[in-house]
Write a protein that holds these residues in place. Structure first.
Motif, mmCIF file in Angstrom:
data_model
loop_
_atom_site.group_PDB
_atom_site.id
_atom_site.type_symbol
_atom_site.label_atom_id
_atom_site.label_comp_id
_atom_site.label_asym_id
_atom_site.label_seq_id
_atom_site.Cartn_x
_atom_site.Cartn_y
_atom_site.Cartn_z
ATOM 1 N N THR A 123 86.654 -16.023 -81.935
ATOM 2 C CA THR A 123 85.261 -16.333 -81.606
ATOM 3 C C THR A 123 85.061 -16.726 -80.150
ATOM 4 O OG1 THR A 123 85.525 -18.671 -82.209
ATOM 5 C CG2 THR A 123 84.923 -17.126 -83.972
ATOM 6 N N GLY A 124 86.182 -17.150 -79.470
ATOM 7 C CA GLY A 124 86.061 -17.612 -78.099
ATOM 8 C C GLY A 124 85.559 -19.043 -77.990
ATOM 9 N N VAL A 125 85.392 -19.732 -79.091
ATOM 10 C CA VAL A 125 84.906 -21.111 -79.091
ATOM 11 C C VAL A 125 86.023 -22.042 -78.639
ATOM 12 C CG1 VAL A 125 83.997 -22.986 -80.510
ATOM 13 C CG2 VAL A 125 83.245 -20.635 -80.898
ATOM 14 N N GLU A 126 85.677 -22.963 -77.719
ATOM 15 C CA GLU A 126 86.642 -23.926 -77.209
ATOM 16 C C GLU A 126 86.536 -25.240 -77.968
ATOM 17 O OE1 GLU A 126 87.232 -22.575 -72.550
ATOM 18 O OE2 GLU A 126 86.145 -24.425 -73.020
ATOM 19 N N THR A 127 87.717 -25.830 -78.255
ATOM 20 C CA THR A 127 87.792 -27.136 -78.901
ATOM 21 C C THR A 127 88.580 -28.073 -78.004
ATOM 22 O OG1 THR A 127 87.757 -26.110 -81.079
ATOM 23 C CG2 THR A 127 88.511 -28.379 -80.963
ATOM 24 N N ARG A 128 88.023 -29.254 -77.755
ATOM 25 C CA ARG A 128 88.667 -30.243 -76.882
ATOM 26 C C ARG A 128 89.182 -31.403 -77.734
ATOM 27 N NH1 ARG A 128 86.573 -30.575 -71.009
ATOM 28 N NH2 ARG A 128 85.853 -28.449 -70.641
ATOM 29 N N GLU A 129 90.420 -31.834 -77.392
ATOM 30 C CA GLU A 129 91.004 -32.986 -78.069
ATOM 31 C C GLU A 129 91.749 -33.830 -77.051
ATOM 32 O OE1 GLU A 129 92.293 -32.002 -82.516
ATOM 33 O OE2 GLU A 129 93.217 -30.620 -81.092
ATOM 34 N N ARG A 130 91.672 -35.135 -77.222
ATOM 35 C CA ARG A 130 92.460 -36.047 -76.394
ATOM 36 C C ARG A 130 93.829 -36.220 -77.036
ATOM 37 N NH1 ARG A 130 91.412 -37.053 -71.352
ATOM 38 N NH2 ARG A 130 91.860 -39.299 -71.434
ATOM 39 N N ALA A 131 94.872 -36.148 -76.211
ATOM 40 C CA ALA A 131 96.240 -36.220 -76.722
ATOM 41 C C ALA A 131 97.086 -37.083 -75.808
ATOM 42 C CB ALA A 131 96.843 -34.821 -76.841
ATOM 43 N N THR A 132 98.048 -37.781 -76.418
ATOM 44 C CA THR A 132 99.013 -38.583 -75.655
ATOM 45 C C THR A 132 100.322 -37.819 -75.565
ATOM 46 O OG1 THR A 132 98.008 -40.643 -76.433
ATOM 47 C CG2 THR A 132 100.238 -40.782 -75.532
ATOM 48 N N VAL A 133 100.816 -37.640 -74.351
ATOM 49 C CA VAL A 133 102.073 -36.922 -74.140
ATOM 50 C C VAL A 133 103.229 -37.848 -74.493
ATOM 51 C CG1 VAL A 133 103.513 -35.652 -72.503
ATOM 52 C CG2 VAL A 133 101.018 -35.553 -72.301
ATOM 53 N N LEU A 134 104.068 -37.425 -75.461
ATOM 54 C CA LEU A 134 105.196 -38.244 -75.904
ATOM 55 C C LEU A 134 106.513 -37.830 -75.259
ATOM 56 C CD1 LEU A 134 104.411 -38.477 -79.739
ATOM 57 C CD2 LEU A 134 103.738 -40.050 -77.904
ATOM 58 N N SER A 135 106.732 -36.522 -75.078
ATOM 59 C CA SER A 135 108.008 -36.052 -74.538
ATOM 60 C C SER A 135 107.838 -34.646 -73.983
ATOM 61 C CB SER A 135 109.082 -36.057 -75.628
ATOM 62 O OG SER A 135 110.283 -35.469 -75.164
ATOM 63 N N THR A 136 108.729 -34.308 -73.016
ATOM 64 C CA THR A 136 108.768 -32.936 -72.478
ATOM 65 C C THR A 136 110.172 -32.357 -72.564
ATOM 66 O OG1 THR A 136 109.157 -33.747 -70.233
ATOM 67 C CG2 THR A 136 106.860 -33.388 -70.887
ATOM 68 N N ALA A 137 111.063 -33.030 -73.304
ATOM 69 C CA ALA A 137 112.450 -32.568 -73.416
ATOM 70 C C ALA A 137 112.529 -31.385 -74.368
ATOM 71 C CB ALA A 137 113.342 -33.706 -73.904
ATOM 72 N N GLY A 138 112.755 -30.191 -73.840
ATOM 73 C CA GLY A 138 112.854 -29.006 -74.660
ATOM 74 C C GLY A 138 111.522 -28.469 -75.141
ATOM 75 N N GLY A 139 110.436 -29.008 -74.690
ATOM 76 C CA GLY A 139 109.097 -28.624 -75.113
ATOM 77 C C GLY A 139 108.179 -29.833 -75.005
ATOM 78 N N VAL A 140 106.876 -29.605 -75.124
ATOM 79 C CA VAL A 140 105.908 -30.692 -74.956
ATOM 80 C C VAL A 140 105.508 -31.210 -76.342
ATOM 81 C CG1 VAL A 140 103.675 -31.362 -74.030
ATOM 82 C CG2 VAL A 140 105.086 -29.683 -72.814
ATOM 83 N N VAL A 141 105.755 -32.507 -76.564
ATOM 84 C CA VAL A 141 105.384 -33.166 -77.814
ATOM 85 C C VAL A 141 104.215 -34.109 -77.527
ATOM 86 C CG1 VAL A 141 106.161 -34.618 -79.738
ATOM 87 C CG2 VAL A 141 107.777 -33.041 -78.605
ATOM 88 N N VAL A 142 103.111 -33.963 -78.289
ATOM 89 C CA VAL A 142 101.917 -34.782 -78.067
ATOM 90 C C VAL A 142 101.499 -35.436 -79.382
ATOM 91 C CG1 VAL A 142 101.104 -33.357 -76.149
ATOM 92 C CG2 VAL A 142 100.362 -32.825 -78.485
ATOM 93 N N LYS A 143 100.747 -36.527 -79.226
ATOM 94 C CA LYS A 143 100.165 -37.212 -80.375
ATOM 95 C C LYS A 143 98.654 -37.064 -80.289
ATOM 96 C CE LYS A 143 99.834 -41.669 -82.753
ATOM 97 N NZ LYS A 143 100.201 -43.110 -82.738
ATOM 98 N N ILE A 144 98.050 -36.491 -81.354
ATOM 99 C CA ILE A 144 96.603 -36.300 -81.431
ATOM 100 C C ILE A 144 96.113 -37.047 -82.659
ATOM 101 C CG2 ILE A 144 94.724 -34.629 -81.573
ATOM 102 C CD1 ILE A 144 96.652 -32.532 -80.477
ATOM 103 N N GLY A 145 95.442 -38.176 -82.426
ATOM 104 C CA GLY A 145 95.021 -39.005 -83.547
ATOM 105 C C GLY A 145 96.226 -39.534 -84.287
ATOM 106 N N ASP A 146 96.330 -39.200 -85.580
ATOM 107 C CA ASP A 146 97.448 -39.665 -86.393
ATOM 108 C C ASP A 146 98.529 -38.607 -86.569
ATOM 109 O OD1 ASP A 146 96.192 -42.100 -86.772
ATOM 110 O OD2 ASP A 146 95.120 -41.405 -88.563
ATOM 111 N N ARG A 147 98.440 -37.480 -85.889
ATOM 112 C CA ARG A 147 99.421 -36.423 -86.084
ATOM 113 C C ARG A 147 100.202 -36.148 -84.793
ATOM 114 N NH1 ARG A 147 94.571 -33.610 -85.183
ATOM 115 N NH2 ARG A 147 94.780 -31.764 -83.835
ATOM 116 N N ILE A 148 101.405 -35.619 -85.014
ATOM 117 C CA ILE A 148 102.289 -35.257 -83.901
ATOM 118 C C ILE A 148 102.368 -33.746 -83.837
ATOM 119 C CG2 ILE A 148 104.581 -35.507 -82.869
ATOM 120 C CD1 ILE A 148 103.073 -38.124 -83.113
ATOM 121 N N GLU A 149 102.173 -33.170 -82.654
ATOM 122 C CA GLU A 149 102.212 -31.728 -82.491
ATOM 123 C C GLU A 149 103.146 -31.339 -81.339
ATOM 124 O OE1 GLU A 149 98.652 -29.541 -82.185
ATOM 125 O OE2 GLU A 149 97.641 -30.540 -83.872
#
Length: 509
Positions: A123-149
């Motif tokens: 659809t081309g629709v953009e979604t914005r979320e605030r995230a906390t960066v937890l780690s960049t070792a081997g990839g970027v790990v972020v926390k969004i609300g109560d979930r880890i991505e």
């Protein structure tokens, strides 16, 4: 408006708001051809070492102030820094070498909050979320609300917006100094430092004319820059020599075209002084014009162009021992010439590589081989190998070896037995000396349509002090004793023919 950067991963783009606090000139993403350097002078040595001197017009305030020098070498040796400005003295210095990259931005954002923008590909629709960066070792790990991505590299469009640029990330390598000044005003301020990553070597292009017995030689200075910084319109001086350093090996890193050591015995050093400027025991090669030495660039500048230098083809083989070869071996094909003032190149030759060319029947120059040389004084005799001769072979053979018993004896040991400080008895032991007579045959074959001369060297005659009592009893061709270990013969061989040379040695082994 937002400033866009390339993605950290293959699928992510990094954004930094434009409404950030004003940054210094050094921190802005500027034109890649722009520079904050001033009047730059670069002195480059052969050992992956360079001296950079940079004079800039700077406004210096009265009292204690902080001055920044962007566009210094990213591999600067900070301990070698020297700062000079009228009425100002250095108090403290810092070198910021963390450069502004997507990876560094994400690493510096660990523990901080960023904005992720996801775009629905359908659809081309953009979604914005605030995230906390937890780690960049081997990839970027972020926390969004109560979930880890984990930000995946799966082709989905994801961008990251940063709230600010970390203060210690720079667009270009930056040196900052804190100075104490007795007055305010604009004045020349100079810095001087050593850096690895800038190097040079000499490359020679030699066109050999075997029929005329001459060689045309062009010399090129090859500069390389792996410092992470471009030096603009630099007054460049090359030093042929290797100043020693307290940690020489540490600074001899990749990116510098260090020439390999030349083969032993190929150059007889000369005794003539070249007509060039000297610095102590080094020769100086200034470039005629200012030049820009771009980062990750190889640049060549001509410094030698001599025509019609006398030269000749040479053939050589060195036999390493009084032994039989398992087969015939190709001789080395060489080009011999001089660097002397008379009948030679008339110059000292900085270390580098000589590449030889020869014209074919159609007159087209063809590459025939290359050879490395070290720093070579003027007046030297050079015999540089271009390869192996296709048509010329040498095979050494032991055709007779017999023991000779001497009629005399030699004392080999004497012992004294001492008791209570007095010699109570003395023992002498005698033994016979055995000599060996070895008859060597050297077979040289020449399938060329022209006569040649082969320089044949027998090595291995000196096996230690006890072996030096040896003789050459007979030889078909008169040889020359090069040193205690080597004897050399120059043997003429007719076209399309074979020649055998016999030499008899008497040795202790």
């Amino acid at each position: 408006m937002k400033v866009r950067a390339f993605s950290l991963l293959a699928t992510a783009a990094l954004l930094v708001p434009a409404s950030l606090p004003a940054q210094t000139t050094a921190e802005k993403l500027a034109d890649p051809d722009a520079t904050s350097q001033g009047d730059v002078s670069v002195t480059i040595y052969n050992n992956d070492q360079a001296l950079v001197q940079d004079v800039r017009q700077l406004a210096i305030g009265s009292g204690r102030t902080r001055i920044e020098f962007p566009d210094v070498s990213a591999r600067i040796r900070p301990e070698t820094l020297s700062f000079s400005a009228a009425g100002a003295g250095i108090v403290e210095q810092n070198f910021d070498f963390d450069l502004l990259t997507p990876t560094k931005l994400m690493e510096k954002a660990i523990g901080q909050t960023v904005t992720l923008i996801r775009t629905n590909p359908a659809t081309g629709v953009e979604t914005r979320e605030r995230a906390t960066v937890l780690s960049t070792a081997g990839g970027v790990v972020v926390k969004i609300g109560d979930r880890i991505e984990v930000l995946r590299d799966d082709g989905l469009p994801v961008r990251t917006i940063f709230d600010r640029v970390p203060p210690n990330l720079r667009a270009r390598p930056t040196l900052s100094v804190t100075v104490e000044s007795d007055r305010a005003g604009t004045r020349p301020a100079s810095i001087r430092y050593l850096t690895p990553g800038l190097g040079w070597s000499a490359d020679y292009v030699a066109l050999f004319d075997e029929a005329k017995g001459t060689v045309d030689m062009q010399g090129w200075v090859t500069l390389t820059n792996q410092t992470g910084t471009t030096f603009h319109a630099a007054d460049t001086l090359l030093v042929a020599g290797n100043p020693s350093g307290a940690n020489q090996n540490y600074y001899n890193r990749r990116g510098y075209p260090t020439p390999p050591p030349p083969p032993p015995g190929m150059v007889q050093p000369g005794t003539e002084t070249a007509n060039r400027e000297r610095l102590g025991d080094f020769y100086l090669y200034p470039l005629a014009e200012r030049t820009t030495i771009a980062n990750a660039q190889t640049k060549q500048v001509s410094f030698l162009d001599i025509q019609g230098v006398p030269a000749k083809r040479q053939y050589s083989r060195t036999i390493g021992w009084l032994a039989t070869d398992d087969r015939a071996y190709n001789v080395a094909s060489m080009v011999g010439f001089s660097s002397s003032r008379d009948q030679g190149l008339g110059d000292a030759l900085p270390a580098g590589t000589v590449r030889f060319y020869q014209r074919d029947a159609q007159g087209t120059p063809q590459f025939i081989g290359e050879s490395a040389i070290g720093h070579t004084p003027m007046g030297s005799q050079l015999s540089l190998q271009t390869g192996e001769a296709f048509d010329v072979f040498v095979q050494s053979e032991v055709i007779k070896r017999e023991k000779i018993t001497s009629d005399e004896y030699e004392r080999s040991a004497r012992y004294r037995v001492i008791e209570n400080g007095e010699v109570v008895r003395q023992i002498e032991k005698d033994r016979a000396i055995d000599y060996w007579r070895t008859t060597m045959r050297y077979t040289i074959t020449n399938a060329k349509p022209s006569a040649i001369e082969v320089d044949l060297t027998q090595q291995g005659l000196d096996q230690g002090w006890w072996t030096r009592d040896y003789r050459v009893v007979s030889e078909d061709v008169t040889g020359r004793q090069v040193n205690a270990d080597m004897r050399k013969w120059t043997i003429p061989v007719a076209a399309n023919s074979k020649r055998e040379v016999t030499v008899v040695f008497e040795t202790r082994y």
